[in-house]
Design a protein around this motif. Sequence first.
Motif, PDB file in Angstrom:
ATOM      1  N   ARG A  37      74.982   5.765 -36.326  1.00 16.68           N
ATOM      2  CA  ARG A  37      76.109   4.999 -36.884  1.00 16.68           C
ATOM      3  C   ARG A  37      75.744   3.540 -37.080  1.00 16.68           C
ATOM      4  O   ARG A  37      76.160   2.916 -38.060  1.00 16.68           O
ATOM      5  CB  ARG A  37      77.329   5.136 -35.977  1.00 16.68           C
ATOM      6  CG  ARG A  37      78.015   6.470 -36.112  1.00 16.68           C
ATOM      7  CD  ARG A  37      79.356   6.480 -35.417  1.00 16.68           C
ATOM      8  NE  ARG A  37      79.282   6.160 -34.004  1.00 16.68           N
ATOM      9  CZ  ARG A  37      79.079   7.048 -33.030  1.00 16.68           C
ATOM     10  NH1 ARG A  37      78.911   8.313 -33.331  1.00 16.68           N
ATOM     11  NH2 ARG A  37      79.030   6.679 -31.771  1.00 16.68           N
ATOM     12  N   ARG A  38      74.967   2.962 -36.168  1.00 13.19           N
ATOM     13  CA  ARG A  38      74.545   1.560 -36.342  1.00 13.19           C
ATOM     14  C   ARG A  38      73.605   1.410 -37.526  1.00 13.19           C
ATOM     15  O   ARG A  38      73.654   0.429 -38.254  1.00 13.19           O
ATOM     16  CB  ARG A  38      73.869   1.033 -35.071  1.00 13.19           C
ATOM     17  CG  ARG A  38      74.768   0.981 -33.852  1.00 13.19           C
ATOM     18  CD  ARG A  38      75.956   0.027 -33.956  1.00 13.19           C
ATOM     19  NE  ARG A  38      77.068   0.438 -34.753  1.00 13.19           N
ATOM     20  CZ  ARG A  38      78.111   1.169 -34.363  1.00 13.19           C
ATOM     21  NH1 ARG A  38      78.179   1.617 -33.157  1.00 13.19           N
ATOM     22  NH2 ARG A  38      79.093   1.474 -35.192  1.00 13.19           N
ATOM     23  N   ASP A  89      75.759   1.440 -40.543  1.00 12.58           N
ATOM     24  CA  ASP A  89      76.415   0.142 -40.703  1.00 12.58           C
ATOM     25  C   ASP A  89      75.467  -0.874 -41.310  1.00 12.58           C
ATOM     26  O   ASP A  89      75.850  -1.657 -42.185  1.00 12.58           O
ATOM     27  CB  ASP A  89      76.927  -0.376 -39.354  1.00 12.58           C
ATOM     28  CG  ASP A  89      78.091   0.434 -38.822  1.00 12.58           C
ATOM     29  OD1 ASP A  89      78.717   1.179 -39.605  1.00 12.58           O
ATOM     30  OD2 ASP A  89      78.375   0.322 -37.607  1.00 12.58           O
TER      31      ASP A  89
END
Length: 94
Positions: free
Chosen positions: A16-17, A20
Amino acid sequence: MARAPAFPDPEGYRRRRLMDLARLLPLLGLCLFLLPVLDADDGLGAGLLIYLFAAWFGLIATAALLARRLCAASAPAPDPAKPGAEAGGQEGAE
C-alpha cells in the motif's frame, strides 16, 4: 470474540505504501518541471534542458522501479500444498 491483530500484515502495508508513492509520482514530476519557472529570468538555456531531461529520466526510472516492486509484491506465492503449483497449473496436461 477474536481480536484483530495489533499490527497489519507487513507485506500488505508495504504494498500500500508503494501504491501511495506511485500515486504521488505525477505530483513530484509536476513540481520538478515547474521548479525552473521560479528562476526563468535567463530564458531557455542548455542547463535548463539538461535539468529537464534528467528530471524526466529520473521519473521514468523511478516509475519502472515502483512498477517492478509492485508486480513482485502482488504476485501470489506458489502454494506448496498443491501438487504442480510450479508447473503453471497444468496438472492434467500429461
